[in-house]
Write a protein that holds these residues in place. Sequence first.
Motif, PDB file in Angstrom:
ATOM      1  N   UNK A 196       5.525  10.441 -21.495  1.00 49.99           N
ATOM      2  CA  UNK A 196       6.369  10.454 -20.287  1.00 49.99           C
ATOM      3  C   UNK A 196       5.598  11.010 -19.102  1.00 49.99           C
ATOM      4  N   UNK A 197       4.771  12.045 -19.342  1.00 53.77           N
ATOM      5  CA  UNK A 197       3.966  12.619 -18.269  1.00 53.77           C
ATOM      6  C   UNK A 197       2.940  11.639 -17.737  1.00 53.77           C
ATOM      7  N   UNK A 198       2.284  10.908 -18.655  1.00 52.93           N
ATOM      8  CA  UNK A 198       1.322   9.905 -18.226  1.00 52.93           C
ATOM      9  C   UNK A 198       2.005   8.759 -17.484  1.00 52.93           C
ATOM     10  N   UNK A 199       3.197   8.402 -17.915  1.00 51.82           N
ATOM     11  CA  UNK A 199       3.946   7.355 -17.210  1.00 51.82           C
ATOM     12  C   UNK A 199       4.285   7.785 -15.795  1.00 51.82           C
ATOM     13  N   UNK A 200       4.723   9.029 -15.652  1.00 47.85           N
ATOM     14  CA  UNK A 200       5.020   9.572 -14.327  1.00 47.85           C
ATOM     15  C   UNK A 200       3.777   9.565 -13.450  1.00 47.85           C
ATOM     16  N   UNK A 201       2.648  10.029 -14.004  1.00 49.75           N
ATOM     17  CA  UNK A 201       1.401  10.077 -13.235  1.00 49.75           C
ATOM     18  C   UNK A 201       0.946   8.669 -12.845  1.00 49.75           C
ATOM     19  N   UNK A 202       1.113   7.705 -13.764  1.00 51.60           N
ATOM     20  CA  UNK A 202       0.714   6.335 -13.462  1.00 51.60           C
ATOM     21  C   UNK A 202       1.534   5.723 -12.342  1.00 51.60           C
ATOM     22  N   UNK A 203       2.855   5.909 -12.400  1.00 49.83           N
ATOM     23  CA  UNK A 203       3.716   5.394 -11.332  1.00 49.83           C
ATOM     24  C   UNK A 203       3.370   6.063 -10.010  1.00 49.83           C
ATOM     25  N   UNK A 204       3.186   7.376 -10.023  1.00 49.02           N
ATOM     26  CA  UNK A 204       2.881   8.110  -8.782  1.00 49.02           C
ATOM     27  C   UNK A 204       1.564   7.635  -8.176  1.00 49.02           C
ATOM     28  N   UNK A 205       0.508   7.558  -8.984  1.00 45.76           N
ATOM     29  CA  UNK A 205      -0.797   7.142  -8.473  1.00 45.76           C
ATOM     30  C   UNK A 205      -0.790   5.681  -8.051  1.00 45.76           C
TER      31      UNK A 205
ATOM     32  N   UNK B 175      -3.002  -7.287  -5.467  1.00 55.34           N
ATOM     33  CA  UNK B 175      -2.751  -7.780  -6.831  1.00 55.34           C
ATOM     34  C   UNK B 175      -3.446  -6.899  -7.866  1.00 55.34           C
ATOM     35  N   UNK B 176      -4.680  -6.485  -7.578  1.00 50.90           N
ATOM     36  CA  UNK B 176      -5.411  -5.664  -8.539  1.00 50.90           C
ATOM     37  C   UNK B 176      -4.745  -4.307  -8.723  1.00 50.90           C
ATOM     38  N   UNK B 177      -4.354  -3.696  -7.613  1.00 52.72           N
ATOM     39  CA  UNK B 177      -3.763  -2.359  -7.703  1.00 52.72           C
ATOM     40  C   UNK B 177      -2.353  -2.387  -8.287  1.00 52.72           C
ATOM     41  N   UNK B 178      -1.695  -3.545  -8.212  1.00 55.04           N
ATOM     42  CA  UNK B 178      -0.382  -3.660  -8.844  1.00 55.04           C
ATOM     43  C   UNK B 178      -0.480  -3.473 -10.353  1.00 55.04           C
ATOM     44  N   UNK B 179      -1.645  -3.756 -10.934  1.00 54.69           N
ATOM     45  CA  UNK B 179      -1.836  -3.577 -12.367  1.00 54.69           C
ATOM     46  C   UNK B 179      -1.640  -2.124 -12.788  1.00 54.69           C
ATOM     47  N   UNK B 180      -1.922  -1.186 -11.877  1.00 55.05           N
ATOM     48  CA  UNK B 180      -1.692   0.228 -12.197  1.00 55.05           C
ATOM     49  C   UNK B 180      -0.220   0.470 -12.474  1.00 55.05           C
ATOM     50  N   UNK B 181       0.636  -0.118 -11.648  1.00 56.70           N
ATOM     51  CA  UNK B 181       2.084   0.038 -11.846  1.00 56.70           C
ATOM     52  C   UNK B 181       2.539  -0.634 -13.134  1.00 56.70           C
ATOM     53  N   UNK B 182       1.957  -1.785 -13.438  1.00 54.52           N
ATOM     54  CA  UNK B 182       2.348  -2.486 -14.665  1.00 54.52           C
ATOM     55  C   UNK B 182       1.959  -1.665 -15.892  1.00 54.52           C
ATOM     56  N   UNK B 183       0.759  -1.071 -15.885  1.00 53.02           N
ATOM     57  CA  UNK B 183       0.332  -0.234 -17.003  1.00 53.02           C
ATOM     58  C   UNK B 183       1.242   0.977 -17.143  1.00 53.02           C
ATOM     59  N   UNK B 184       1.614   1.586 -16.026  1.00 55.15           N
ATOM     60  CA  UNK B 184       2.522   2.735 -16.075  1.00 55.15           C
ATOM     61  C   UNK B 184       3.886   2.327 -16.619  1.00 55.15           C
ATOM     62  N   UNK B 185       4.350   1.131 -16.243  1.00 54.41           N
ATOM     63  CA  UNK B 185       5.633   0.652 -16.767  1.00 54.41           C
ATOM     64  C   UNK B 185       5.550   0.416 -18.280  1.00 54.41           C
ATOM     65  N   UNK B 186       4.426  -0.082 -18.757  1.00 53.34           N
ATOM     66  CA  UNK B 186       4.244  -0.267 -20.198  1.00 53.34           C
ATOM     67  C   UNK B 186       4.238   1.072 -20.930  1.00 53.34           C
ATOM     68  N   UNK B 187       3.714   2.094 -20.271  1.00 55.21           N
ATOM     69  CA  UNK B 187       3.784   3.435 -20.862  1.00 55.21           C
ATOM     70  C   UNK B 187       5.228   3.900 -21.020  1.00 55.21           C
ATOM     71  N   UNK B 188       6.067   3.556 -20.037  1.00 55.98           N
ATOM     72  CA  UNK B 188       7.487   3.899 -20.144  1.00 55.98           C
ATOM     73  C   UNK B 188       8.110   3.186 -21.344  1.00 55.98           C
ATOM     74  N   UNK B 189       7.757   1.911 -21.523  1.00 53.23           N
ATOM     75  CA  UNK B 189       8.289   1.147 -22.653  1.00 53.23           C
ATOM     76  C   UNK B 189       7.896   1.796 -23.970  1.00 53.23           C
TER      77      UNK B 189
END
Length: 432
Positions: free
Chosen positions: A45-54, A292-306
Motif C-alpha cells: 500500500x505504501x509503494x502504491x501511494x508513492x507510485x501514484x504521488x510520484x 504517454x511514457x510517464x503515464x506508465x508510472x501511474x499504471x504501475x502504481x495502479x497495478x500495485x493497488x490491485x
Amino acid sequence: MEAQGFANTTPRGRGRSLPFGAFEWLLAMRYLRARRREGFISVIAGFSFAGIMLGVATLIIVMSVMNGFRTELLGKILGLNGHMFVRGVTSYVTDFDAVASKLEKISGIVSATPMVEGQVMASSRSNAQGALVRGLHEKDLRRLKVVSDHILLGSLDGFDNGDGIAIGARLAKNLGLSVGDSVTLLSPRGAITPFGTAPRVKAYNVAAIFEIGMSEYDASFIFMPLQEAQQYFRTGDGVTALEIKVQNPDRVKALVKPVADTVGPCCDVITWEETNRTFFSALQVERNVMFLILTLILIVAALNIVSGLIMLVKDKGRDIAVLRTMGSTRGAIMRVFFISGASIGVVGTIAGFLLGTLFCLNIETLRKWLSELSGTELFSPEIYFLSHMPAEIQAGEVAAVVGMALFLSFAATLYPAWRGASLDPVEALRYE
C-alpha cells in the motif's frame, strides 16, 4: 477476530448500514493500518501511494516544463522575427514605406517593418564568427521590445545617425568586444570586378550590447541602421523584406490573403508557422510521447493497488465470512475494499498534485540548487536555447492528470473488491 469489534454495528434486527457509511469507512481504514501479521500488505500500500504521488507529480512537472519551454521559445522567436514576412519574388521590395503604410491599415496587423537582412562573418582581434545582420530604422528597433528593453551596455540613441551597431551579448563575449570596440564585418555581396565578386569588408563600432535570453539569438544577431545596411548589402533603394506583426499569431493564416492582395504578385507572403513548422512539430511530438511514457508510472502504481487488495482480500477471508453471516451484504463488502484501495489513490493524487505544483513554482531555484550541489550545469543555454528553466502550469492539463490518476485508482479496486464480495462464507469458514 477483527470483525468481532463491529458485531454491534450491523445486527440483524436493526437493519443494514448505509452505503459508504461510518461502519464501512471504519472497517476500510482498519484494514489499511499496519499490523505485524499484515506488514507486507501495508508495504505494498505504501509503494502504491508513492507510485501514484510520484506519477502525478512527474506528469505535472514535465507537462508544465514543456508548456513553458514552448511558450518561451515562441515568445522569443516571434518577439524577434515577427509573425509574417513579405519578400520580393525576383528582386528587392521597393517603395517599402508606402507598402508598409497600406499593410498597417489592415485589421489585425500591428506593424509592418522594412528591413535588410544578410549573413556576414564578424571578426575581432581575438576571434571570428558567423552572424546575421538586420538593418532597421531606430524607431523600429526601439519598437522591438525584446531587444530595446534588454540593453546591457550602451544605448540606441542616435542609432540612425551613426555607424554604430548593436550586437548580442554572447556574440560580444565570443569576440571579446565591449561598447566602443570595433568589429569587422565581411560579406560576400561585394563589388563586381573583372576578376569576380570581391567580398565587402567594413569596420563598425559597437554602440549597444543586448541580451534576449535565447542563446542562439544572442550569439548570432547584429542590428545596424537601415540605410547603412542598404549600402553594405547593395540593395539600392529596396529592402529584403517587410516584417509584419499581428494581434493574434495563432490566426496569422487568416491575414495571408489580405496581405497578398495588398502587396500584389511581385512578393511572396510567408508566415511564422511555415518557417518554424518542423521545430514546433518536433516539440509537440516530444511532449505527447513524454506524456504517454510517464503515464506508465501511474499504471504501475495502479497495478500495485490491485495486487495489494487481492492479498488483503485473501488475508481477510475469515473476516468477510463472519461479516456476511452477521448480515453484511455483498455491496457493503465490495464498498469496504473499494474504499481501502481508492483512498490510497485519492491521497496519493492529492500529494502528487501538491508536490508537482510546488516544484513548478520553485523550479528555477531548485535547478540552481541542484547545479551547485552536483557541480554541473543543468539546463545548459547552449543546448536548450534559454537562459533559465521555464514552467507554465495549465489548469486544464493538471485537471486531466488528476482525473486520469483518480480513474486508474478507482478502476484498480473494482476487481479485488468484487472478489471479496463474491467470497462464499461457507467455504471461507469450512476449515476454521
